[in-house]
Design an enzyme around this catalytic site. Structure first.
Site, short mmCIF file in Angstrom:
data_model
loop_
_atom_site.label_atom_id
_atom_site.label_comp_id
_atom_site.label_asym_id
_atom_site.label_seq_id
_atom_site.Cartn_x
_atom_site.Cartn_y
_atom_site.Cartn_z
N GLU A 48 0.83 -1.21 0.00
CA GLU A 48 0.00 0.00 0.00
C GLU A 48 0.87 1.26 0.00
OE1 GLU A 48 -3.08 -0.04 -0.59
OE2 GLU A 48 -3.59 -2.13 -0.18
N ASN A 52 1.24 3.75 -3.16
CA ASN A 52 0.87 5.16 -3.03
C ASN A 52 1.96 6.09 -3.56
OD1 ASN A 52 -1.64 4.70 -1.95
ND2 ASN A 52 -1.06 5.19 0.16
N ARG A 105 -10.27 4.63 -7.07
CA ARG A 105 -9.64 3.93 -5.97
C ARG A 105 -10.52 3.93 -4.72
NH1 ARG A 105 -4.84 2.41 -6.85
NH2 ARG A 105 -4.52 2.27 -4.63
N1 LIG Z 1 2.91 8.98 -1.28
C1 LIG Z 1 1.86 9.80 -1.48
N2 LIG Z 1 2.02 10.96 -2.16
C2 LIG Z 1 0.98 11.80 -2.37
N3 LIG Z 1 -0.28 11.56 -1.96
C3 LIG Z 1 -0.52 10.42 -1.28
C4 LIG Z 1 0.54 9.48 -1.00
N4 LIG Z 1 0.00 8.45 -0.29
C5 LIG Z 1 -1.31 8.74 -0.15
N5 LIG Z 1 -1.63 9.92 -0.73
C6 LIG Z 1 -2.96 10.57 -0.72
O1 LIG Z 1 -3.75 9.96 0.29
C7 LIG Z 1 -4.96 9.43 -0.26
C8 LIG Z 1 -5.38 8.19 0.49
O2 LIG Z 1 -4.45 7.12 0.28
P1 LIG Z 1 -4.96 5.62 0.42
O3 LIG Z 1 -5.61 5.47 1.76
O4 LIG Z 1 -3.83 4.72 0.13
O5 LIG Z 1 -6.10 5.48 -0.68
P2 LIG Z 1 -6.01 5.36 -2.28
O6 LIG Z 1 -4.60 4.99 -2.66
O7 LIG Z 1 -6.98 4.30 -2.61
O8 LIG Z 1 -6.40 6.69 -2.83
C9 LIG Z 1 -4.66 9.22 -1.74
O9 LIG Z 1 -5.83 9.25 -2.52
C10 LIG Z 1 -3.72 10.37 -2.03
O10 LIG Z 1 -4.43 11.57 -2.28
MG LIG Z 2 -3.42 3.70 -1.68
#
Ligand SMILES: Nc1ncnc2c1ncn2[C@@H]1O[C@H](COP(=O)(O)OP(=O)(O)O)[C@@H](O)[C@H]1O
Ligand SMILES: [Mg+2]
Lengths: 149, 112
Positions: A48, A52, A105
């Protein structure tokens, strides 16, 4: 906290490396006493976080670098997943279950990291990249590494 | 990942195995969309018996197909996920909308 082992990985931001990172971290973590379900949970958390960085941090650009740093104490794994991507504007919002900036997502990545690890910390700011720190203890606290059979 | 598709009457059986993560999510979405575009499919069965790993990228693909199928009045179910995969499906809430069966035969009997 005394580390008994540490490792660092750096790889390109391509989706195939999500599997590489989780397998490498799980193999590293298996040096201390995790159960198989623990290792499965660690794999999900790593997938995850690395996913991300690739999707959100780097907007799927395949030529950026994701760093993973892992360290072991006798009974704890600490993981740091780092990118130099776009960063997160509102961290509290990003951590909410079902919040995603992408309609395709589910917004469950952080929820899985939170459920499967004992601690989760996110350092991020717009334009400054993101560092996700997580840790997980072993159930028993007993370790085999460095001890006589 | 391995993927095998079989249409039985109007139910598409999707047999998946291996590790399902971001590395295969786009491909899986494309293959499924293509298959749903090409033939009349009412229901979907995801046979996950051989799946050793899933992350949220792939859950997104499953949910997307669920939305398409249920919009047309069809059902989506899953067959025999391994314990670690089951746990993820449960935590994500997907098992509240997709019934779970121990085998394809049970799934086909209950879905039609
Ligand atoms: N490494 C990252 N860089 C930039 N934004 C991030 C990062 N990790 C997470 N995010 C932000 O946090 C939100 C939530 O992440 P997550 O819970 O993994 O859900 P998803 O990947 O399904 O969108 C993402 O939609 C994104 O906007
Ligand atoms: Mg994610």
């Amino acid at each position: 906290m005394r580390f008994i082992n540490q490792m660092k990985l750096e790889f390109l931001s391509i989706p195939a490396n999500v599997a590489f990172a989780r397998v490498a971290v799980a193999a590293f973590a298996s040096q201390i006493d995790y159960t198989l379900p623990d290792l499965e949970e660690i794999k999900v958390a790593v997938s995850e976080a690395v996913g991300n960085s690739i999707i959100h941090g780097y907007g799927n650009a395949p030529d950026r670098v994701v760093k993973v740093h892992a360290a072991l104490t006798m009974d704890t794994l600490e993981i740091m997943v780092e990118d130099e991507g776009i960063g997160i504007e509102d961290i509290d919002k990003a951590l909410e279950p079902a919040f995603s900036t992408d309609d395709e997502r589910l917004g469950l990545g952080f929820m899985f990291m939170h459920s499967f690890m004992d601690s989760l910390q996110v350092d991020s700011a717009p334009g400054r990249g993101t560092v996700v720190k997580m840790s997980k203890r072993t159930g028993t606290g007993v370790t085999r590494i460095g001890t006589e059979q | 990942m391995r993927l095998d598709l079989e249409l039985i009457q109007d139910t598409l059986i999707v047999r998946l195995s291996g590790d399902l993560d971001l590395g295969v999510a786009d491909y899986l979405r494309d293959v499924l969309e293509d298959s749903l575009d090409r033939q009349p499919v009412k229901n979907l069965v995801f046979n996950l018996a051989g799946v050793s790993f899933v992350d949220s990228s792939v859950l997104g693909v499953l949910l997307g197909r669920y939305k398409r199928i249920s919009r047309n009045g069809g059902k989506v179910c899953v067959v025999k996920p391994q314990p670690q995969v089951h746990r993820i499906l449960e935590l994500s809430g997907l098992l509240r909308i997709m019934a779970e069966f121990p085998g394809e035969t049970d799934a086909l009997e209950n879905i039609g």
